[in-house]
Design a protein around this motif. Structure first.
Motif, PDB file in Angstrom:
ATOM      1  N   ARG A 121       0.828  -1.194   0.000  1.00  0.00           N
ATOM      2  CA  ARG A 121       0.000   0.000   0.000  1.00  0.00           C
ATOM      3  C   ARG A 121       0.861   1.241   0.000  1.00  0.00           C
ATOM      4  O   ARG A 121       1.936   1.281   0.608  1.00  0.00           O
ATOM      5  CB  ARG A 121      -0.906  -0.018   1.234  1.00  0.00           C
ATOM      6  CG  ARG A 121      -1.789  -1.260   1.347  1.00  0.00           C
ATOM      7  CD  ARG A 121      -2.921  -1.299   0.353  1.00  0.00           C
ATOM      8  NE  ARG A 121      -3.880  -0.256   0.591  1.00  0.00           N
ATOM      9  CZ  ARG A 121      -4.922  -0.340   1.406  1.00  0.00           C
ATOM     10  NH1 ARG A 121      -5.135  -1.472   2.039  1.00  0.00           N
ATOM     11  NH2 ARG A 121      -5.733   0.663   1.567  1.00  0.00           N
ATOM     12  N   LYS A 122       0.355   2.282  -0.667  1.00  0.00           N
ATOM     13  CA  LYS A 122       1.032   3.589  -0.694  1.00  0.00           C
ATOM     14  C   LYS A 122       0.268   4.556   0.177  1.00  0.00           C
ATOM     15  O   LYS A 122      -0.939   4.416   0.369  1.00  0.00           O
ATOM     16  CB  LYS A 122       1.082   4.125  -2.117  1.00  0.00           C
ATOM     17  CG  LYS A 122       1.993   3.400  -3.047  1.00  0.00           C
ATOM     18  CD  LYS A 122       2.014   4.105  -4.385  1.00  0.00           C
ATOM     19  CE  LYS A 122       2.920   3.423  -5.376  1.00  0.00           C
ATOM     20  NZ  LYS A 122       2.896   4.091  -6.665  1.00  0.00           N
ATOM     21  N   GLU A 123       0.949   5.539   0.645  1.00  0.00           N
ATOM     22  CA  GLU A 123       0.313   6.571   1.433  1.00  0.00           C
ATOM     23  C   GLU A 123      -0.362   7.547   0.492  1.00  0.00           C
ATOM     24  O   GLU A 123       0.175   7.913  -0.551  1.00  0.00           O
ATOM     25  CB  GLU A 123       1.374   7.289   2.266  1.00  0.00           C
ATOM     26  CG  GLU A 123       0.816   8.152   3.348  1.00  0.00           C
ATOM     27  CD  GLU A 123       1.893   8.702   4.236  1.00  0.00           C
ATOM     28  OE1 GLU A 123       1.606   9.655   4.976  1.00  0.00           O
ATOM     29  OE2 GLU A 123       3.037   8.195   4.197  1.00  0.00           O
ATOM     30  N   GLY A 124      -1.571   7.997   0.851  1.00  0.00           N
ATOM     31  CA  GLY A 124      -2.325   8.910  -0.007  1.00  0.00           C
ATOM     32  C   GLY A 124      -1.841  10.346   0.136  1.00  0.00           C
ATOM     33  O   GLY A 124      -0.834  10.630   0.762  1.00  0.00           O
ATOM     34  N   LYS A 125      -2.595  11.266  -0.508  1.00  0.00           N
ATOM     35  CA  LYS A 125      -2.255  12.685  -0.441  1.00  0.00           C
ATOM     36  C   LYS A 125      -2.415  13.209   0.978  1.00  0.00           C
ATOM     37  O   LYS A 125      -3.231  12.732   1.735  1.00  0.00           O
ATOM     38  CB  LYS A 125      -3.175  13.492  -1.361  1.00  0.00           C
ATOM     39  CG  LYS A 125      -2.909  13.258  -2.825  1.00  0.00           C
ATOM     40  CD  LYS A 125      -3.539  14.319  -3.674  1.00  0.00           C
ATOM     41  CE  LYS A 125      -5.051  14.313  -3.590  1.00  0.00           C
ATOM     42  NZ  LYS A 125      -5.670  15.243  -4.546  1.00  0.00           N
ATOM     43  N   LYS A 126      -1.656  14.230   1.310  1.00  0.00           N
ATOM     44  CA  LYS A 126      -1.761  14.882   2.604  1.00  0.00           C
ATOM     45  C   LYS A 126      -2.138  16.332   2.404  1.00  0.00           C
ATOM     46  O   LYS A 126      -1.774  16.943   1.396  1.00  0.00           O
ATOM     47  CB  LYS A 126      -0.435  14.799   3.359  1.00  0.00           C
ATOM     48  CG  LYS A 126      -0.062  13.402   3.749  1.00  0.00           C
ATOM     49  CD  LYS A 126       1.214  13.411   4.534  1.00  0.00           C
ATOM     50  CE  LYS A 126       1.590  12.011   4.913  1.00  0.00           C
ATOM     51  NZ  LYS A 126       2.869  11.953   5.566  1.00  0.00           N
ATOM     52  N   LYS A 127      -2.842  16.881   3.368  1.00  0.00           N
ATOM     53  CA  LYS A 127      -3.225  18.300   3.269  1.00  0.00           C
ATOM     54  C   LYS A 127      -2.106  19.202   3.687  1.00  0.00           C
ATOM     55  O   LYS A 127      -1.299  18.957   4.481  1.00  0.00           O
ATOM     56  CB  LYS A 127      -4.441  18.581   4.148  1.00  0.00           C
ATOM     57  CG  LYS A 127      -5.700  18.078   3.497  1.00  0.00           C
ATOM     58  CD  LYS A 127      -6.888  18.561   4.270  1.00  0.00           C
ATOM     59  CE  LYS A 127      -8.141  18.178   3.540  1.00  0.00           C
ATOM     60  NZ  LYS A 127      -9.325  18.693   4.142  1.00  0.00           N
TER      61      LYS A 127
END
Length: 177
Positions: A171-177
């Motif tokens: 799994r990859k980490e998604g976008k961050k704000k």
């Protein structure tokens, strides 16, 4: 020296093997398979065993020796026990069902994906999110499973898609704000 090629292939009861030149035919309770062995390899039956040996000492003969033994052993295993591959569907609304002999899947497309079984392959869906592919030819079972997986491979962000049973998806980490 091939460690695999040295081993003899055990022939269980109920299996008959016919050797005609380079062609090997294996008949068993589940069906019949045939394969043509490379010219560099000699096949002979000694009692309840099948022995493969090299005719010449070349690099190709060395490579084909172990391969030929493994393929003949897979044929013997296929006609006695058979092979099975399991796939899992992961995702909201992803499900599979049998439509006659064909496999019908809902994989997030605007349409259902219907797959007719190749000759010698049977599909089963014990659960809506599980597909079982079985047959006597190991190569054909694996290839059919790979073709089904290729329709919607698991994606790295949510893990949705068709995956082999027990397969772990990185799994990859998604976008961050």
């Amino acid at each position: 020296m091939s460690r695999i090629g040295k081993k003899a292939v055990a022939i269980p009861n109920g299996v008959t093997i016919t050797i005609e030149g380079q062609s090997v035919t294996v008949k068993g309770p589940k069906g019949q398979l045939a394969w043509t062995v490379a010219d560099e390899i000699e096949v002979r039956q000694e009692g309840q065993e099948l022995v493969l040996s090299k005719r010449v000492e070349t690099t190709r003969a060395q490579a084909m020796w172990g391969l030929s033994r493994t393929l003949v052993n897979n044929m013997v295993t296929g006609v006695t026990a058979g092979y099975e591959q399991a796939l899992e569907l992961v995702g909201v609304g992803y499900r599979a069902a049998m439509k006659g002999q064909a496999l019908s899947m809902q994989l997030g497309f605007s349409h259902d994906v219907d797959i007719p079984p190749p000759a010698g392959i049977t599909f089963a869906t014990p659960k809506q999110t599980e597909i079982r592919i079985s047959g006597i030819d190991k190569q054909l079972v694996g290839e059919t499973a790979a073709r089904i997986r290729r329709i919607r491979p698991p994606e790295p962000y949510k893990g949705k898609g068709v995956r082999y049973a027990g397969e772990s998806v990185r799994r990859k980490e998604g976008k961050k704000k």
